[in-house]
Design an enzyme around this catalytic site. Structure first.
Site, PDB file in Angstrom:
ATOM      1  N   TYR A   1       0.821  -1.218   0.000  1.00 20.84           N
ATOM      2  CA  TYR A   1       0.000   0.000   0.000  1.00 20.84           C
ATOM      3  C   TYR A   1       0.853   1.267   0.000  1.00 20.84           C
ATOM      4  O   TYR A   1       0.348   2.357  -0.266  1.00 20.84           O
ATOM      5  CB  TYR A   1      -0.950   0.024   1.211  1.00 20.84           C
ATOM      6  CG  TYR A   1      -1.948  -1.127   1.253  1.00 20.84           C
ATOM      7  CD1 TYR A   1      -2.100  -1.973   0.167  1.00 20.84           C
ATOM      8  CD2 TYR A   1      -2.732  -1.350   2.362  1.00 20.84           C
ATOM      9  CE1 TYR A   1      -2.999  -3.029   0.202  1.00 20.84           C
ATOM     10  CE2 TYR A   1      -3.644  -2.398   2.402  1.00 20.84           C
ATOM     11  CZ  TYR A   1      -3.766  -3.240   1.322  1.00 20.84           C
ATOM     12  OH  TYR A   1      -4.661  -4.274   1.365  1.00 20.84           O
TER      13      TYR A   1
ATOM     14  N   LYS B   1       4.195 -15.405   2.698  1.00 21.37           N
ATOM     15  CA  LYS B   1       4.082 -16.193   1.461  1.00 21.37           C
ATOM     16  C   LYS B   1       5.523 -16.474   1.025  1.00 21.37           C
ATOM     17  O   LYS B   1       5.964 -16.100  -0.075  1.00 21.37           O
ATOM     18  CB  LYS B   1       3.284 -15.372   0.431  1.00 21.37           C
ATOM     19  CG  LYS B   1       2.911 -16.117  -0.815  1.00 21.37           C
ATOM     20  CD  LYS B   1       1.808 -17.141  -0.614  1.00 21.37           C
ATOM     21  CE  LYS B   1       1.530 -17.889  -1.900  1.00 21.37           C
ATOM     22  NZ  LYS B   1       0.701 -19.081  -1.701  1.00 21.37           N
TER      23      LYS B   1
ATOM     24  N   ASP C   1      -2.266 -18.302   2.469  1.00 22.79           N
ATOM     25  CA  ASP C   1      -3.447 -19.010   1.951  1.00 22.79           C
ATOM     26  C   ASP C   1      -3.939 -20.050   2.966  1.00 22.79           C
ATOM     27  O   ASP C   1      -5.137 -20.184   3.219  1.00 22.79           O
ATOM     28  CB  ASP C   1      -3.170 -19.643   0.576  1.00 22.79           C
ATOM     29  CG  ASP C   1      -1.770 -20.209   0.448  1.00 22.79           C
ATOM     30  OD1 ASP C   1      -0.975 -20.066   1.397  1.00 22.79           O
ATOM     31  OD2 ASP C   1      -1.453 -20.819  -0.593  1.00 22.79           O
TER      32      ASP C   1
ATOM     33  N   ASP D   1      -4.715  -6.838   6.308  1.00 22.09           N
ATOM     34  CA  ASP D   1      -5.948  -6.161   5.930  1.00 22.09           C
ATOM     35  C   ASP D   1      -7.039  -7.203   5.663  1.00 22.09           C
ATOM     36  O   ASP D   1      -8.160  -7.131   6.176  1.00 22.09           O
ATOM     37  CB  ASP D   1      -5.663  -5.327   4.660  1.00 22.09           C
ATOM     38  CG  ASP D   1      -6.801  -4.401   4.303  1.00 22.09           C
ATOM     39  OD1 ASP D   1      -7.771  -4.311   5.081  1.00 22.09           O
ATOM     40  OD2 ASP D   1      -6.723  -3.754   3.233  1.00 22.09           O
TER      41      ASP D   1
ATOM     42  N   ASP E   1     -10.158  -8.739   8.518  1.00 23.82           N
ATOM     43  CA  ASP E   1     -11.595  -8.665   8.210  1.00 23.82           C
ATOM     44  C   ASP E   1     -12.240 -10.043   8.271  1.00 23.82           C
ATOM     45  O   ASP E   1     -13.361 -10.190   8.756  1.00 23.82           O
ATOM     46  CB  ASP E   1     -11.827  -8.049   6.818  1.00 23.82           C
ATOM     47  CG  ASP E   1     -12.018  -6.538   6.917  1.00 23.82           C
ATOM     48  OD1 ASP E   1     -11.627  -5.975   7.962  1.00 23.82           O
ATOM     49  OD2 ASP E   1     -12.542  -5.940   5.967  1.00 23.82           O
TER      50      ASP E   1
END
Ligand code: NAD
Length: 360
Positions: A146, A195, A227, A251, A255
């Site tokens: 970001y 990852k 994942d 992020d 959620d």
């Protein structure tokens, strides 16, 4: 102990829910012999109305001078409020982003707790929900994809977009330390999510996290690919204590973790810098649809205040008292509208604050 708390009540339900959190903090002060001094500051829409800007230098300076910041929520109805006719840098949310930046808050802490009294609101299978869970997601907030360089350009006649995921070892080290520190105050387990089978940034992440782990021999460290983490969160959330990860993975996973708890009105959060300083706020927004009606659920804000006691003031007993009081109030069947179910007793925002203060 005496502590100075900067209080930003904000907009919408903000003033109602923060008032209840202060009520509970006052009860804690009385019971445990502390003194909390509050300084009320403006930020967001109310600051636009008073000062023409969502965040003033004065608010930043007063927050910096405090021991911690307790916040409600900011913003209004994004289609009808005149605040949203302003340029983006003058809207309420710009105030919050500016404040986080000015205070150097790089770690976002989101506890996700499934209270057994509310397990019906959990969308997971009953046998998973019945086990309950109590985990905390720590998301890096100021680096990664970001904030990396980005561009969109034509390459050989084809429109091409590039985003850059960059982390240096210092950025990783400081969030890893924060995760281990928090784990020491919880169940002493850290799951680092990355990852590393694909990304260089993840391989460096893993290496630095392992170095930091050596300073915390009491904490168990495990690595998990992002994942798999997304699957494990819905398969067996009880396995997690502190999950630490970079900005974008955090992020998404935070959620997902919030959703499986069932109610936005219950979700506390904190953003911290390298010291014990932090800004504590509920995860939800200013809920303009129910503002001013004494209907909002103040529990997320009250639990955010408990995090402030635990992480900024190192008052573990006091934080436990608040969290246990929330549990007792739920156990006794008191519910605000958002978590109401058959056979329970409906209470207002201020009554919920009264009940929790009583149980403290
Ligand atoms: P919201 O979280 O304010 O509301 C979504 C739904 O959840 C609404 O139905 C609301 O009534 C309900 N809700 C939220 N908190 C609740 C509580 N404590 N008790 C009971 N019900 C609650 O999200 P939104 O409607 O998308 O946004 C409204 C405003 O809040 C916008 O201006 C948005 O930008 C702002 N916002 C601010 C923050 C923040 O201050 N950190 C975070 C998110 C959104």
């Amino acid at each position: 102990m005496e502590k100075n708390i900067a209080v930003i009540k904000g907009d919408g339900i903000g003033p109602e829910i923060v008032t209840e959190a202060m009520k509970v903090l006052d009860k804690v002060a009385e019971k445990f012999g502390h003194k909390f001094n509050y300084e009320q500051l403006l930020m967001g829409g109310c600051s636009i109305d008073a000062n023409g800007v969502p965040l003033t230098d004065e608010t930043i300076a007063r927050c910096k001078a405090s021991d911690a910041v307790l916040m409600g929520s900011i913003g209004g109805n994004t289609t009808t409020s005149p605040w949203y006719k302003l340029p983006a840098n003058l809207r309420p949310e710009a105030g919050l982003l500016g404040l986080r930046k000015a205070l150097g808050l790089f770690a976002n802490l989101r506890p996700c707790v499934l209270y057994k009294q509310l397990s019906e609101a959990c969308p997971l299978k009953k046998e998973i929900a019945d086990k309950g869970f109590d985990m905390l997601i720590m998301r890096e907030l100021t680096g990664g994809l970001y904030f990396g360089e980005r561009k969109t350009e034509e390459v050989n006649g084809v429109m091409t977009a590039i985003d850059t995921l960059k982390y240096d070892e210092n950025e990783i080290r400081r969030i890893a330390k924060k995760a281990f520190d928090v784990a020491m105050q919880r169940k002493k387990k850290v799951t680092s999510v990355d990852k590393a089978n694909v990304l260089d940034s993840s391989r460096l992440w893993r290496k630095v996290v392992e170095e930091v782990a050596k300073e915390y021999p009491e904490v168990t460290l495990e690595h998990m690919l992002v994942d798999n983490s997304a699957m494990q969160l819905v398969k067996d959330p009880a396995q997690f204590d502190v999950m630490v990860t970079e900005n974008m993975f955090g992020d998404i996973l935070s959620d997902e973790a919030s959703m499986i708890t069932g109610s936005i009105g219950m979700l506390a959060s904190a953003s911290m810098n390298e010291t014990s300083f932090g800004l504590y706020e509920p995860s939800g927004g200013s809920a303009p649809d129910i503002a001013g009606q004494n209907k909002a659920n103040p529990i997320a804000t009250i639990l955010s205040a408990a995090m402030m006691l635990r992480y900024s003031f190192k008052m573990d007993k006091e934080a436990d008292a608040v969290e246990n009081a929330v549990n007792s109030v739920l156990e006794n069947g008191f519910r605000t509208g958002d978590i109401m179910s058959e056979g329970m007793k409906l209470v207002s925002c201020s009554e919920m604050g009264d009940k929790i203060a009583e149980f403290v």
